[in-house]
Design an enzyme around this catalytic site. Sequence first.
Site, PDB file in Angstrom:
ATOM      1  N   ASP A 136      38.347  38.900  48.355  1.00 52.08           N
ATOM      2  CA  ASP A 136      37.637  37.639  48.635  1.00 52.08           C
ATOM      3  C   ASP A 136      36.914  37.094  47.404  1.00 52.08           C
ATOM      4  OD1 ASP A 136      35.608  39.468  48.335  1.00 52.08           O
ATOM      5  OD2 ASP A 136      34.689  39.126  50.302  1.00 52.08           O
ATOM      6  N   HIS A 138      34.709  38.819  45.503  1.00 50.10           N
ATOM      7  CA  HIS A 138      33.389  39.385  45.192  1.00 50.10           C
ATOM      8  C   HIS A 138      33.427  40.273  43.946  1.00 50.10           C
ATOM      9  CE1 HIS A 138      34.129  42.986  48.156  1.00 50.10           C
ATOM     10  NE2 HIS A 138      34.396  43.385  46.942  1.00 50.10           N
TER      11      HIS A 138
HETATM   12  P1  PGA Z   1      38.857  48.091  45.105  1.00 48.08           P
HETATM   13  O1  PGA Z   1      37.546  47.239  45.393  1.00 48.08           O
HETATM   14  O2  PGA Z   1      38.740  48.574  43.710  1.00 48.08           O
HETATM   15  O3  PGA Z   1      38.782  49.225  46.093  1.00 48.08           O
HETATM   16  O4  PGA Z   1      40.023  47.188  45.314  1.00 48.08           O
HETATM   17  C1  PGA Z   1      37.160  46.284  44.482  1.00 48.08           C
HETATM   18  C2  PGA Z   1      35.880  45.627  44.950  1.00 48.08           C
HETATM   19  O5  PGA Z   1      35.673  45.506  46.161  1.00 48.08           O
HETATM   20  O6  PGA Z   1      35.091  45.216  44.083  1.00 48.08           O
END
Ligand code: PGA
Length: 261
Positions: A136, A138
């Site tokens: 999303d 973030h």
């Molecule tokens: P992920 O999460 O490395 O598990 O894809 C990234 C994040 O939410 O910042």
Amino acid sequence: MEVIIQSSPERSAALAAKMVARLVREKPDAVLGLPTGGTPVPLYAELVRLHREEKLDFAKVRTFNLDEYVGLASDNASSYHAFMRGHLFDHINVQAKNIHIPDGMAKDISAACNAYEEAIRKTGGIDMQLLGIGTDGHIGFNEPSSSLSSRTRLKTLTDKTMHFNQSHFAPGQKVPRYAITMGVGTIMDAKQCVLLASGSAKASVVQQMIEGPVTAMVPASVLQMHPRTTIILDDDAAKSLRLKDYYRFVYGNKPDWQRCE
Ligand code: PGA
């Protein structure tokens, strides 16, 4: 913004680890901002290898993690404290006194957030902020609509993030709704940012972050305004970029003095 496209997550991790290693060799008491999640796992494995096999010394390094769930004690297996011990801190010679992770059990969360900001300030600031990105958009737990100048604070997670992170929790254990996260402004104060993303699930948001408008609806897009940010992608995460051939050319033709590894 520098965009580097690698052929695999392992190659991305190796490049990011080289950047960390170079910083730590140049500045032994460097201040690192650290992420959790699936993305940095191969990066931490490579840092552990560099420590064991090439004597990369973390004795004076100071670290600040991006975030922690509210309500999880540091000994909870799903906490980011536990994640960091398991993937990095227990395997390198970083000193406990130099490790900082937001306290998810703080009684006065607002005071704890202010103290976290103050602790970062006292070190002289974060030299290199490592980052992942959520689907999303973030960074840290700064969900869409976060103020682009926000500081460390309590944040309510979206249903999407809670759902996505459920895989890191034991069956039946609920993902907390609240977290403490460094703000977008806190991240932007770092002298250098290095964001890693891999896999096709990130392709759309990566395109928005790099080539879309700067918007609080994709908090990572604010990195377009950061003076020194490197985005390291694998082929899958890069596949929707309009200028990907250009990014490849630029990186492939850099003069040696300008290369980041
Ligand atoms: P992920 O999460 O490395 O598990 O894809 C990234 C994040 O939410 O910042």
